[in-house]
Scaffold this active site. Structure first.
Site, PDB file in Angstrom:
ATOM      1  N   ASP A 293       3.779  -6.401 -10.800  1.00 53.70           N
ATOM      2  CA  ASP A 293       2.451  -6.639 -11.387  1.00 53.70           C
ATOM      3  C   ASP A 293       2.608  -6.850 -12.895  1.00 53.70           C
ATOM      4  OD1 ASP A 293       0.579  -5.892  -8.992  1.00 53.70           O
ATOM      5  OD2 ASP A 293       2.036  -4.269  -9.105  1.00 53.70           O
TER       6      ASP A 293
ATOM      7  N   GLU B  48       9.780   3.309  -2.081  1.00 51.01           N
ATOM      8  CA  GLU B  48       9.214   3.364  -3.428  1.00 51.01           C
ATOM      9  C   GLU B  48       8.821   4.796  -3.770  1.00 51.01           C
ATOM     10  OE1 GLU B  48       5.679   1.159  -6.032  1.00 51.01           O
ATOM     11  OE2 GLU B  48       5.576   1.154  -3.844  1.00 51.01           O
TER      12      GLU B  48
ATOM     13  N   HIS C  51       6.947  -3.055   1.717  1.00 45.60           N
ATOM     14  CA  HIS C  51       7.160  -2.120   0.625  1.00 45.60           C
ATOM     15  C   HIS C  51       7.647  -0.808   1.242  1.00 45.60           C
ATOM     16  CE1 HIS C  51       4.623  -5.007  -1.383  1.00 45.60           C
ATOM     17  NE2 HIS C  51       4.436  -4.284  -2.472  1.00 45.60           N
TER      18      HIS C  51
ATOM     19  N   GLY D  75       0.807  -1.210   0.000  1.00 45.48           N
ATOM     20  CA  GLY D  75       0.000   0.000   0.000  1.00 45.48           C
ATOM     21  C   GLY D  75       0.844   1.265   0.000  1.00 45.48           C
TER      22      GLY D  75
END
Length: 348
Positions: free
Chosen positions: A281, A201, A198, A171
């Site tokens: 992805d 980023e 994560h 998220g």
């Protein structure tokens, strides 16, 4: 090396992928099937093309949410595992750690135990039919707050599924700082789970530092902001701390890089950090794992020996035993040597 030769080699070499969201391997045929099941209508080619016509992160997220909305029952996850199997075979990925995000399906009324049963059946099929290993990291998600993250962890701990090896914090890192999830990750570590996050980023290196110090993260997903903090880069290199870098995905966030040729993975690699290569992805970003390796070779000048090292990094950063890591790395060396022996005119 020419592109055709490169792809031929990389299809022969076993690989690991450690940062991929299983919902993001969904094929176009599956999307059309889910659309028909959820809406009672057929999806036209134009509608399908429009779904994937985005050029930025916001457009990607809108498409991702729309496809998630097409899931109407837990059994739909079986289609996704079939598409994952196809993806793994096409890229010769023999070991995969995939994120599974349960929050949206749970909110739609899907039972966690039923989802795990279907995912487990798919993982077992992939193992028995192809000899490929898939393990799951449940994304407790910072998008819905700490209480929801703890509920997701509670499901993991109650179910004790053998294919779930840990949890991850995905998220928007800007809206969900690591400090808010400290207790959840303390609980996960106490239970013996692996933990990843994560970070780096879209935020500066402080987000990575907090994820490591407060959440006990064993790997960082993305982590590209480390390239702008020289002291932190040196620390990561000294500790041999792995990063799950997703080059094409990072260009969509448009925070630190908008063009692949400007991606800092070269700087991170040269600093001695054990970076791994991943897609994040693949269907949504229109890139496969072999594509990512080719882009690094062609666009960022990674030599073939450096490409091989990146492949080895993937296995060495995986949550498997030292014996398993050695076995996989030996298989890489054997496949690499065998291919070049069969192609004496091609230089390594």
């Amino acid at each position: 090396m020419k592109k055709a030769e490169f792809y031929n080699l990389m299809k022969a070499v076993p690989k690991a992928e450690l940062h991929i969201h299983e919902e993001a391997v969904i094929g176009r045929g599956t999307i059309k099937k889910l659309y028909r099941n959820s809406s009672g209508k057929s999806m036209s080619k134009e509608e399908l093309d429009e779904l994937f016509s985005y050029t930025d992160l916001a457009g990607f997220l809108a498409a991702f949410i729309k496809i998630q909305g097409m899931l109407t029952q837990a059994s739909d996850l079986g289609y996704i595992l079939s598409d994952l199997q196809t993806y793994l075979k096409a890229n010769n990925i023999v070991y995969c750690e995939s994120f599974f995000s349960p929050t949206t399906p749970l909110r739609k009324g899907f039972a966690y135990s039923e989802m795990m049963r279907i995912l487990s059946a798919g993982i077992e099929r992939i193992q028995s039919e192809d000899g490929r290993t898939v393990r799951l990291l449940v994304d407790v998600s910072r998008s819905f707050g700490p209480e929801n993250a703890q509920r997701n962890l509670d499901f993991v701990l109650a179910e004790k599924n053998p294919y779930v090896i840990g949890i991850g914090l995905g998220g928007d890192e800007e809206k969900g700082p690591a400090k808010d999830y400290r207790q959840v990750f303390d609980n996960a570590v106490k239970a013996g789970l692996h933990v990843v996050a994560h970070a780096g980023e879209t935020c500066e290196s402080w987000s990575m530092k907090d994820s490591i110090e407060l959440l006990h993260a064993e790997r960082i997903g993305h982590g590209i902001s480390a390239a702008y903090d020289e002291a932190f880069m040196q620390e990561l290199a000294a500790k041999r701390f792995p990063l799950e870098v997703c080059p094409t995905s990072n260009t969509f966030t448009r925070k630190y890089v908008t063009r692949l040729q400007d991606h800092p993975i070269r700087k991170l690699f040269d600093a001695g950090i054990p970076v791994t290569v991943n897609t994040d992805d693949p269907v949504f970003f229109k890139v496969s794992l072999i594509d990512e390796y080719w882009n690094l070779h062609k666009t960022l000048g990674f030599s073939m020996q450096e490409i091989k090292q990146l492949v080895l990094n993937g296995f060495n950063a995986a949550f498997i035993s030292g014996e398993q890591k050695q076995s996989y790395c030996d298989a890489v060396e054997k496949a690499w040597s065998s291919w070049f022996a069969a192609h004496p005119d091609v230089k390594a």
